[in-house]
Design a protein around this motif. Structure first.
Motif, PDB file in Angstrom:
ATOM      1  N   SER A 191       0.675  -1.326   0.129  1.00 13.17           N
ATOM      2  CA  SER A 191      -0.003  -0.096  -0.378  1.00 13.17           C
ATOM      3  C   SER A 191       0.787   1.296   0.226  1.00 13.17           C
ATOM      4  N   LEU A 192       0.059   2.730  -0.646  1.00  9.84           N
ATOM      5  CA  LEU A 192       1.117   3.957  -0.159  1.00  9.84           C
ATOM      6  C   LEU A 192       1.763   3.634   0.826  1.00  9.84           C
ATOM      7  N   ARG A 193       0.851   3.505   2.347  1.00  4.90           N
ATOM      8  CA  ARG A 193       0.801   4.169   2.875  1.00  4.90           C
ATOM      9  C   ARG A 193       2.023   2.791   3.763  1.00  4.90           C
ATOM     10  N   GLU A 194       2.397   2.061   3.368  1.00  2.00           N
ATOM     11  CA  GLU A 194       3.023   1.160   3.569  1.00  2.00           C
ATOM     12  C   GLU A 194       4.638   1.427   3.067  1.00  2.00           C
ATOM     13  N   TYR A 195       4.591   2.060   2.076  1.00  5.59           N
ATOM     14  CA  TYR A 195       5.646   2.083   0.948  1.00  5.59           C
ATOM     15  C   TYR A 195       6.215   3.730   1.364  1.00  5.59           C
ATOM     16  N   VAL A 196       5.413   4.804   1.980  1.00  2.00           N
ATOM     17  CA  VAL A 196       5.801   4.901   2.291  1.00  2.00           C
ATOM     18  C   VAL A 196       6.513   5.640   3.859  1.00  2.00           C
ATOM     19  N   ASN A 197       5.409   4.590   4.640  1.00  2.25           N
ATOM     20  CA  ASN A 197       6.561   4.562   5.878  1.00  2.25           C
ATOM     21  C   ASN A 197       7.958   3.276   6.152  1.00  2.25           C
ATOM     22  N   ASN A 198       8.094   2.403   5.118  1.00  2.00           N
ATOM     23  CA  ASN A 198       9.391   2.002   5.077  1.00  2.00           C
ATOM     24  C   ASN A 198      10.228   2.527   4.619  1.00  2.00           C
ATOM     25  N   PHE A 199       9.998   3.779   3.622  1.00  2.14           N
ATOM     26  CA  PHE A 199      11.379   4.653   2.855  1.00  2.14           C
ATOM     27  C   PHE A 199      11.546   4.874   3.715  1.00  2.14           C
ATOM     28  N   ARG A 200      10.959   6.041   4.937  1.00  2.00           N
ATOM     29  CA  ARG A 200      11.024   7.001   6.211  1.00  2.00           C
ATOM     30  C   ARG A 200      11.909   6.173   7.399  1.00  2.00           C
ATOM     31  N   GLN A 201      11.344   4.388   7.246  1.00  2.00           N
ATOM     32  CA  GLN A 201      12.586   4.121   8.124  1.00  2.00           C
ATOM     33  C   GLN A 201      13.502   3.822   7.509  1.00  2.00           C
ATOM     34  N   GLN A 202      14.373   3.389   6.326  1.00  2.00           N
ATOM     35  CA  GLN A 202      15.410   3.353   5.728  1.00  2.00           C
ATOM     36  C   GLN A 202      16.160   4.468   6.148  1.00  2.00           C
ATOM     37  N   LEU A 203      15.384   5.809   5.365  1.00  2.00           N
ATOM     38  CA  LEU A 203      16.135   7.275   5.710  1.00  2.00           C
ATOM     39  C   LEU A 203      16.893   6.943   7.335  1.00  2.00           C
ATOM     40  N   ILE A 204      15.732   6.976   8.285  1.00  2.00           N
ATOM     41  CA  ILE A 204      16.579   7.539   9.374  1.00  2.00           C
ATOM     42  C   ILE A 204      17.218   5.737  10.364  1.00  2.00           C
ATOM     43  N   ARG A 205      16.911   4.774   9.234  1.00  2.00           N
ATOM     44  CA  ARG A 205      17.332   3.634   9.799  1.00  2.00           C
ATOM     45  C   ARG A 205      19.749   4.439   9.298  1.00  2.00           C
ATOM     46  N   GLN A 206      19.343   4.780   8.085  1.00  2.00           N
ATOM     47  CA  GLN A 206      20.674   5.237   7.689  1.00  2.00           C
ATOM     48  C   GLN A 206      21.768   5.822   7.975  1.00  2.00           C
ATOM     49  N   ARG A 207      20.562   7.084   9.116  1.00  2.00           N
ATOM     50  CA  ARG A 207      21.078   8.053   9.609  1.00  2.00           C
ATOM     51  C   ARG A 207      21.279   7.420  11.149  1.00  2.00           C
ATOM     52  N   LEU A 208      20.722   6.623  11.565  1.00  2.00           N
ATOM     53  CA  LEU A 208      21.342   6.391  12.676  1.00  2.00           C
ATOM     54  C   LEU A 208      22.382   4.959  12.586  1.00  2.00           C
ATOM     55  N   LYS A 212      18.020  15.111  17.446  1.00  2.00           N
ATOM     56  CA  LYS A 212      17.198  16.123  17.705  1.00  2.00           C
ATOM     57  C   LYS A 212      16.877  16.816  16.153  1.00  2.00           C
ATOM     58  N   GLN A 213      17.972  16.693  15.603  1.00  5.14           N
ATOM     59  CA  GLN A 213      18.240  16.774  14.470  1.00  5.14           C
ATOM     60  C   GLN A 213      16.863  16.167  13.009  1.00  5.14           C
ATOM     61  N   ILE A 214      17.109  15.098  13.406  1.00  7.92           N
ATOM     62  CA  ILE A 214      16.831  13.718  12.778  1.00  7.92           C
ATOM     63  C   ILE A 214      14.901  14.162  13.347  1.00  7.92           C
ATOM     64  N   ALA A 215      14.868  14.253  14.153  1.00 12.02           N
ATOM     65  CA  ALA A 215      13.803  14.426  14.419  1.00 12.02           C
ATOM     66  C   ALA A 215      13.149  15.638  14.108  1.00 12.02           C
ATOM     67  N   SER A 216      13.785  16.813  13.536  1.00 10.69           N
ATOM     68  CA  SER A 216      13.593  17.663  12.917  1.00 10.69           C
ATOM     69  C   SER A 216      13.139  17.731  11.684  1.00 10.69           C
ATOM     70  N   GLU A 217      14.341  16.923  11.131  1.00  9.11           N
ATOM     71  CA  GLU A 217      14.164  17.315   9.577  1.00  9.11           C
ATOM     72  C   GLU A 217      12.390  15.863   8.985  1.00  9.11           C
ATOM     73  N   PHE A 218      12.442  15.012  10.133  1.00  9.36           N
ATOM     74  CA  PHE A 218      11.593  13.873   9.291  1.00  9.36           C
ATOM     75  C   PHE A 218      10.346  14.484   9.926  1.00  9.36           C
ATOM     76  N   GLY A 219       9.717  15.400  10.431  1.00  9.59           N
ATOM     77  CA  GLY A 219       8.912  16.327  11.345  1.00  9.59           C
ATOM     78  C   GLY A 219       8.265  15.513  11.986  1.00  9.59           C
ATOM     79  N   PHE A 220       8.520  14.623  13.477  1.00  6.02           N
ATOM     80  CA  PHE A 220       8.665  14.194  14.431  1.00  6.02           C
ATOM     81  C   PHE A 220       8.313  15.460  15.763  1.00  6.02           C
ATOM     82  N   VAL A 221       7.485  15.336  16.638  1.00  5.33           N
ATOM     83  CA  VAL A 221       6.809  16.666  16.730  1.00  5.33           C
ATOM     84  C   VAL A 221       8.082  16.448  18.062  1.00  5.33           C
ATOM     85  N   ASP A 222       9.009  15.730  18.520  1.00  4.75           N
ATOM     86  CA  ASP A 222       9.670  16.214  19.644  1.00  4.75           C
ATOM     87  C   ASP A 222      10.578  14.811  19.021  1.00  4.75           C
TER      88      ASP A 222
END
Length: 272
Positions: A223-240, A248-258
């Motif tokens: 699904s579109l939602r699953e694809y978007v979530n998986n892509f975000r996870q991939q980018l965040i995993r790469q950052r980590l 704090k920077q990762i949270a800001s980049e990806f639109g997390f509240v905090d």
């Protein structure tokens, strides 16, 4: 598979060869590879394509590649880690560079050829890469800042070329596939959650919510939602995995509240 490890935040090399000296490999850093002379084939992940004078490639840590030289080739390498951005605190925010790198790494054109498409830009980048080599070899006053400024200009030129390619892609016939257009749209707007809702994407492509959702799942298998979530996870995993970017920077980049919201997301999706 050989893996090269670089500890410096920046290494620039300029060499000419008749035969490629390295086995198929990946590395822990990013690479801008500019072809200043020659031609041959570039093997990138599971695809191979021709390279020639004026081509430029951007490689990430997960990419596997090698070259096969047909005519004597001069390579200019700009090898950098994410720490390179943090070293220049008086210039644009590291988060902005992270987004630019992620966008270019995920761009479809990168996977099948050079990121430089325009003749005028190829000429400009050639001059800039020659300047980078000269500054790197001569430890003159302010050379590090000058090199970073040149790097910034090269990145802007790459963004201009990639945006132009994306615009051309949106003008292609419908037979090309709405699903592929959606994937490119997601990659372009992955840092803007408001543009990745089903409603926003349906409006952009002028299709109904149901149709666009069903079509995507049929063609892509998720699904579109699953694809978007998986892509975000991939980018965040790469950052980590780089270990150099603050939460704090990762949270800001990806639109997390905090940061707390980001920690919950990481735990829920087993990103560590």
């Amino acid at each position: 598979m050989k893996r090269y490890t670089q500890f410096e935040d920046l290494v620039i090399t300029d060499f000419e060869v008749d035969k490629w000296p390295h086995p198929r490999h990946n590395h822990n850093h990013f690479e801008i590879v500019y072809i200043a002379k020659g031609c041959g084939r570039h093997y990138l992940n599971d695809i191979d394509f021709c390279y020639k004078k004026g081509d430029l490639f951007l490689l990430g840590p997960d990419d596997e590649h090698e070259f096969k030289v047909k005519q004597t080739t001069r390579f200019i390498y700009f090898k950098f880690t994410k720490l390179y951005f943090n070293a220049h605190t008086d210039l644009p925010l590291p988060g902005d560079w992270n987004k630019d790198i992620d966008y270019l790494i995920s761009h479809p054109e990168r996977k099948t050829g050079s990121l430089l498409q325009f003749k005028e830009d190829k000429l400009m980048v050639h001059q800039l890469m020659e300047m980078v080599v000269q500054e790197y070899q001569n430890t003159r006053l302010l050379n590090k800042k000058i090199i970073f400024q040149i790097f910034s200009i090269v990145m802007l030129i790459l963004k201009r070329n990639s945006h132009a390619c994306s615009a051309k892609a949106m003008d292609r016939p419908a037979s090309r596939g709405v699903a592929q257009d959606l994937i490119e749209y997601i990659e372009l707007h992955i840092y803007d959650p408001a543009k990745l809702t089903l409603k926003a994407m349906s409006a952009h492509f002028n299709y109904s919510d149901n149709y666009i959702g069903m079509l995507f799942k049929e063609k892509v298998g998720t699904s579109l939602r699953e694809y978007v979530n998986n892509f975000r996870q991939q980018l965040i995993r790469q950052r980590l995995s780089h270990g150099t970017v603050a939460m704090k920077q990762i949270a800001s980049e990806f639109g997390f509240v905090d940061e707390s919201h980001l920690y919950k997301f990481i735990k829920k999706n087993n990103l560590r």
